[in-house]
Scaffold this motif. Structure first.
Motif, mmCIF file in Angstrom:
data_model
loop_
_atom_site.group_PDB
_atom_site.id
_atom_site.type_symbol
_atom_site.label_atom_id
_atom_site.label_comp_id
_atom_site.label_asym_id
_atom_site.label_seq_id
_atom_site.Cartn_x
_atom_site.Cartn_y
_atom_site.Cartn_z
ATOM 1 N N ALA A 1 16.586 -28.786 -19.875
ATOM 2 C CA ALA A 1 17.954 -29.247 -20.128
ATOM 3 C C ALA A 1 18.105 -30.756 -19.999
ATOM 4 O O ALA A 1 18.941 -31.363 -20.672
ATOM 5 N N HIS A 2 17.285 -31.364 -19.137
ATOM 6 C CA HIS A 2 17.394 -32.805 -18.913
ATOM 7 C C HIS A 2 16.179 -33.554 -19.439
ATOM 8 O O HIS A 2 15.910 -34.674 -19.009
ATOM 9 N N LEU B 1 15.576 -33.004 -13.202
ATOM 10 C CA LEU B 1 16.880 -33.607 -13.489
ATOM 11 C C LEU B 1 16.764 -34.994 -14.106
ATOM 12 O O LEU B 1 17.744 -35.517 -14.647
ATOM 13 N N GLY B 2 15.584 -35.609 -14.005
ATOM 14 C CA GLY B 2 15.400 -36.935 -14.573
ATOM 15 C C GLY B 2 16.387 -37.945 -14.010
ATOM 16 O O GLY B 2 16.765 -37.888 -12.834
ATOM 17 N N PHE B 3 16.852 -38.844 -14.890
ATOM 18 C CA PHE B 3 17.744 -39.910 -14.424
ATOM 19 C C PHE B 3 19.171 -39.425 -14.186
ATOM 20 O O PHE B 3 20.029 -40.220 -13.779
ATOM 21 N N THR B 4 19.444 -38.134 -14.432
ATOM 22 C CA THR B 4 20.748 -37.614 -14.018
ATOM 23 C C THR B 4 20.819 -37.475 -12.498
ATOM 24 O O THR B 4 21.910 -37.313 -11.950
ATOM 25 N N LEU B 5 19.668 -37.528 -11.835
ATOM 26 C CA LEU B 5 19.619 -37.571 -10.374
ATOM 27 C C LEU B 5 19.542 -39.035 -9.970
ATOM 28 O O LEU B 5 18.513 -39.676 -10.134
ATOM 29 N N SER C 1 20.435 -41.616 -4.521
ATOM 30 C CA SER C 1 20.684 -40.356 -3.823
ATOM 31 C C SER C 1 19.386 -39.735 -3.295
ATOM 32 O O SER C 1 19.429 -38.732 -2.577
ATOM 33 N N ILE C 2 18.250 -40.320 -3.646
ATOM 34 C CA ILE C 2 16.948 -39.782 -3.245
ATOM 35 C C ILE C 2 16.451 -40.530 -2.020
ATOM 36 O O ILE C 2 16.250 -41.748 -2.069
ATOM 37 N N ARG D 1 8.071 -43.740 -6.374
ATOM 38 C CA ARG D 1 8.332 -42.560 -5.543
ATOM 39 C C ARG D 1 9.590 -41.845 -6.011
ATOM 40 O O ARG D 1 9.619 -40.621 -6.154
ATOM 41 N N LYS D 2 10.633 -42.624 -6.263
ATOM 42 C CA LYS D 2 11.890 -42.008 -6.669
ATOM 43 C C LYS D 2 11.790 -41.375 -8.052
ATOM 44 O O LYS D 2 12.315 -40.275 -8.285
#
Length: 204
Positions: A74-75, A159-163, A167-168, A149-150
């Motif tokens: 999806a991502h 989720l790719g860059f939608t995460l 936030s990591i 790392r992120k």
């Protein structure tokens, strides 16, 4: 079933030999991506990472016959639709490409060492990570390592860059990391990685 996580790394020096071996047996996923790329250097890196995927799959899956079927989640995370039980992640930058093959979801990022943009650390780092960066002695390299790392966590998650990177929290997580030539490589999974690696193209 793989007994280890298999990491393949290659330089562009290996491209001609890999092209001679695999020819035009590339996935429709890769073919479509290459059609959108105008720069010849970027095209070559795209081909290199595709050929590395074929190298990994041919060694891991008896009877494998190219091309591989790659679909996206999806991502946008690429998935091996015709290889149930196998997961992979890929990355390329500079003159190098890498592919990680595993029986568990994994994320891989490869970054070329270079000066970082002013303010990048503040945009991606958590408060704890900013404290760690302030005490780091390797300057821009420390920021690039944090980025890798992120991004490896983003790829692992699907989720790719939608995460959002901020936030990591990477502190306390276990990563596989190594440096070679002018690059830094990082891999992540939510279980311990047992890396076995192959270098192709006279890199060591």
């Amino acid at each position: 079933m793989l007994e280890e996580d298999r990491l393949y790394i290659a330089s562009l020096f290996a491209l001609d030999a890999l092209r001679a071996k695999w020819g035009t047996a590339i996935s429709e996923y890769r073919r479509q991506k290459l059609e959108t790329v105008a720069d010849s250097g970027a095209k070559n890196l795209g081909l290199l990472v595709e050929y590395l995927t074929l190298e990994a799959l041919s060694a891991a899956k008896p009877g494998f016959f190219p091309p591989c079927r790659i679909e996206t989640g999806a991502h946008g995370k690429p998935e091996l639709s015709d290889c149930p039980g196998l997961h992979f992640s890929l990355s390329h930058d500079g003159d190098y490409a890498a592919v990680l093959l595993s029986t568990a979801p994994v994320g891989l990022d490869l970054v070329r060492k270079r000066p970082v943009r002013t303010g990048l650390a503040d945009r991606i780092a958590t408060a704890r990570e900013r404290e760690e960066l302030r005490s780091a002695t390797d300057g821009d390299d420390a920021v690039l390592k944090l980025w890798a790392r992120k991004e490896s966590v983003q790829k692992w998650s699907g989720l790719g860059f939608t995460l959002p990177m901020r936030s990591i929290e990477t502190s306390g997580k276990a990563f596989y990391e190594e440096s070679f030539a002018n690059c830094f490589l990082c891999a992540y999974s939510d279980r311990p990685l047992r890396i076995r690696r192959w270098f192709i193209g006279g890199m060591e």
